[in-house]
Design an enzyme around this catalytic site. Structure first.
Site, mmCIF file in Angstrom:
data_model
loop_
_atom_site.group_PDB
_atom_site.id
_atom_site.type_symbol
_atom_site.label_atom_id
_atom_site.label_comp_id
_atom_site.label_asym_id
_atom_site.label_seq_id
_atom_site.Cartn_x
_atom_site.Cartn_y
_atom_site.Cartn_z
ATOM 1 N N CYS A 54 65.343 56.550 50.930
ATOM 2 C CA CYS A 54 66.071 57.170 52.042
ATOM 3 C C CYS A 54 66.392 56.157 53.134
ATOM 4 O O CYS A 54 67.378 56.309 53.852
ATOM 5 C CB CYS A 54 65.239 58.302 52.642
ATOM 6 S SG CYS A 54 65.012 59.706 51.541
ATOM 7 N N ASN A 55 65.548 55.146 53.259
ATOM 8 C CA ASN A 55 65.666 54.235 54.393
ATOM 9 C C ASN A 55 66.197 52.854 54.047
ATOM 10 O O ASN A 55 66.417 52.046 54.943
ATOM 11 C CB ASN A 55 64.307 54.074 55.079
ATOM 12 C CG ASN A 55 63.857 55.359 55.727
ATOM 13 O OD1 ASN A 55 64.675 56.112 56.240
ATOM 14 N ND2 ASN A 55 62.564 55.639 55.696
ATOM 15 N N SER A 111 58.938 49.516 57.520
ATOM 16 C CA SER A 111 59.264 50.929 57.330
ATOM 17 C C SER A 111 59.621 51.613 58.641
ATOM 18 O O SER A 111 59.218 51.168 59.722
ATOM 19 C CB SER A 111 58.087 51.665 56.694
ATOM 20 O OG SER A 111 57.815 51.168 55.403
ATOM 21 N N GLU A 116 53.524 53.257 56.592
ATOM 22 C CA GLU A 116 53.556 54.401 55.665
ATOM 23 C C GLU A 116 53.335 53.906 54.233
ATOM 24 O O GLU A 116 53.817 52.849 53.842
ATOM 25 C CB GLU A 116 54.874 55.165 55.804
ATOM 26 C CG GLU A 116 56.126 54.348 55.566
ATOM 27 C CD GLU A 116 56.628 54.451 54.139
ATOM 28 O OE1 GLU A 116 56.019 55.195 53.358
ATOM 29 O OE2 GLU A 116 57.610 53.776 53.804
ATOM 30 N N GLN A 118 54.185 55.414 51.248
ATOM 31 C CA GLN A 118 55.081 55.817 50.165
ATOM 32 C C GLN A 118 55.929 54.662 49.633
ATOM 33 O O GLN A 118 56.278 54.629 48.457
ATOM 34 C CB GLN A 118 56.020 56.939 50.634
ATOM 35 C CG GLN A 118 55.369 58.300 50.751
ATOM 36 C CD GLN A 118 54.581 58.445 52.040
ATOM 37 O OE1 GLN A 118 54.869 57.759 53.023
ATOM 38 N NE2 GLN A 118 53.593 59.326 52.042
ATOM 39 N N GLN A 122 57.345 53.558 45.799
ATOM 40 C CA GLN A 122 58.778 53.472 45.536
ATOM 41 C C GLN A 122 59.150 52.096 44.995
ATOM 42 O O GLN A 122 60.004 51.976 44.108
ATOM 43 C CB GLN A 122 59.552 53.775 46.820
ATOM 44 C CG GLN A 122 59.423 55.233 47.259
ATOM 45 C CD GLN A 122 59.884 55.458 48.692
ATOM 46 O OE1 GLN A 122 59.858 54.549 49.528
ATOM 47 N NE2 GLN A 122 60.310 56.682 48.986
ATOM 48 N N GLY A 191 64.058 71.362 47.359
ATOM 49 C CA GLY A 191 63.592 70.187 46.634
ATOM 50 C C GLY A 191 62.133 70.371 46.255
ATOM 51 O O GLY A 191 61.466 71.299 46.732
ATOM 52 N N GLY A 193 60.168 67.212 45.429
ATOM 53 C CA GLY A 193 59.650 65.859 45.286
ATOM 54 C C GLY A 193 58.497 65.568 46.230
ATOM 55 O O GLY A 193 57.963 66.459 46.901
#
Length: 424
Positions: A54-55, A111, A116, A118, A122, A191, A193
């Site tokens: 997303c980022n 981030s 973070e 996650q 990823q 969603g 996820g």
């Protein structure tokens, strides 16, 4: 030609979500993108991996020549964009800067939510996809293995992940700004996820009146809903049921918006203009940005949440200094490994040349013995021949050199022949 490590792309600090969503790559499109990249540049791109979240959308590659100069045009063409519009948002790192960037990204230092966790998962997914596409080789494999090791070291030896205000927690805060306590809120999650699961966990802690999970695959929705005693619904029912919900959190992998202006406008009329909080964590966006212009809708994008979570980073600033120190040490270690790889072919050639000399002199010695010459004379000739041939190259280089070059060569003699000084 030497091969360099490159890190290239854009992220939440260099590009708004309106740009990021246009270059975002779902997992199923990563393999064809890697194939297209390597087809475009041929052997100049030896290895490659694409990290798209997303980022950020980033390309890591081992490449030669001037590949870096042409990557903006490739990314723009691949996504059917104008290179001039994309170029201001792009960054490029090479050599040790690229290695440092990879280490910082995996450690959570780059981030939106500092520290973070996650992003590490990823990045592992990105490496797995590149490996399955046959795009990884020794260099990037080693880079990413060290990247994962550095990220683990940073998290275990610093407090970089402590006091973290997560995106999920920020979503709850935004909903509370509008509704206060959430006990009466009807909440919809679109969603199934990881991000939706995190958000559902945080919202469930506030005990809202109801929670519903909508997903394209109803089985996944049921699995997630079961954890929170929530209900499920089909995406096809959104049009009919959207007006039921006070808070909508959406994060899917859809390439097109799921909630459009017309659908939301009808829902607000059915709600008699009671407010709705809509939190869009997807990139590309799940909710048309025009929805935010409706009077009764509070629409927040992933960038809006990012600004909120920045307020929770101050307590971790000291940990950043520690993390950067760890990363810097590991960057130097990786660069040393890369430089040592460049020496390997030279060492191999030296060994081969020495073996050729040895074989030739041994064959000469065998012929002398076959002719009946004395072993002592043969050994003397063998030693003399080896000495002459091994020294021929260095002596010829010294004799041909002059000035600074000769002084540099002379300075290297004690290091190449360490016993020399003691015999002077």
């Amino acid at each position: 030609m030497s091969v360099a490590v490159l890190a290239f792309g854009l992220n939440h600090t260099s590009a708004p979500v309106s740009v990021r969503e246009r270059v975002s790559m779902p997992v199923d499109l990563v393999k064809p993108a890697l194939e297209g990249l390597r087809a475009t540049f041929g052997g100049a791109v030896r290895e490659a991996a694409i990290l798209s979240t997303c980022n950020r959308t980033e390309l890591y590659c081992a490449a030669e020549g001037q590949v870096a100069e042409h990557l903006p045009a490739w990314l723009a063409e691949h996504n059917r964009l104008e290179a001039a519009a994309l170029r201001p948002h792009l960054y490029r790192h090479q050599h040790d800067d690229a290695v440092r960037h990879a280490f910082r990204v995996a450690s959570g230092l780059d981030s939106m939510v500092l520290g973070e966790p996650q992003i590490l998962g990823q990045m592992k997914d990105a490496v797995r996809a590149a490996n399955e596409a046959g795009a990884l080789g020794t260099l990037l494999h080693q880079l990413f293995q060290r990247t994962f090791s550095v990220a683990k070291e940073v998290r275990s030896q610093t407090a970089i992940g402590a006091h973290s205000v997560s995106m999920a927690a920020a979503a709850v805060r935004l909903a509370e700004r509008v509704f206060g306590q959430l006990e009466d809120a009807r909440t919809l999650f679109i969603g199934a996820g990881e991000m939706i699961e995190l958000c559902a966990t945080h919202f469930a802690a506030q005990r809202p009146r109801s929670m519903v999970v909508a997903n394209r695959t109803i089985e996944r929705a049921e699995t997630l809903a079961g954890r929170f005693s929530a209900q499920t619904m089909k995406l096809a029912d959104l049009t009919e049921r959207l007006a039921e919900f006070d808070v909508i959190v959406s994060c899917t992998a859809s390439s097109l918006p799921i909630l459009g202006l017309g659908m939301v406008e009808r829902a607000t009329r059915q709600r008699r203009h009671r407010p709705m909080v809509m939190i869009d964590l997807a990139v590309p966006r799940d909710i048309e940005p025009e929805v935010g212009r409706l009077d009764d809708v509070y629409l927040y994008s992933v960038d809006d949440l990012g600004r909120l979570v920045q307020s929770g980073t101050d307590a971790r600033r000291a940990a950043v200094v520690q993390a950067e120190a760890i990363i810097e040490t590991r960057v130097q270690g990786f660069m040393h490994w890369m430089q040592s790889r460049e020496v390997v072919p030279v060492i191999r050639d030296l060994h081969q040349a020495a073996d050729d000399v040895r074989a030739a002199e041994l064959e000469r010695a065998r012929r002398m013995l076959a002719r009946g010459e004395s072993p002592e004379a043969v050994l003397e000739q063998l030693a003399h021949g080896l000495t002459q041939k091994y020294l021929h190259g260095p002596l010829a280089a010294l004799n041909r050199s002059e000035g600074d070059e000769r002084r540099q060569l002379l300075a290297w003699v004690p290091r190449l022949f360490p016993g020399r000084d003691s015999r002077r």
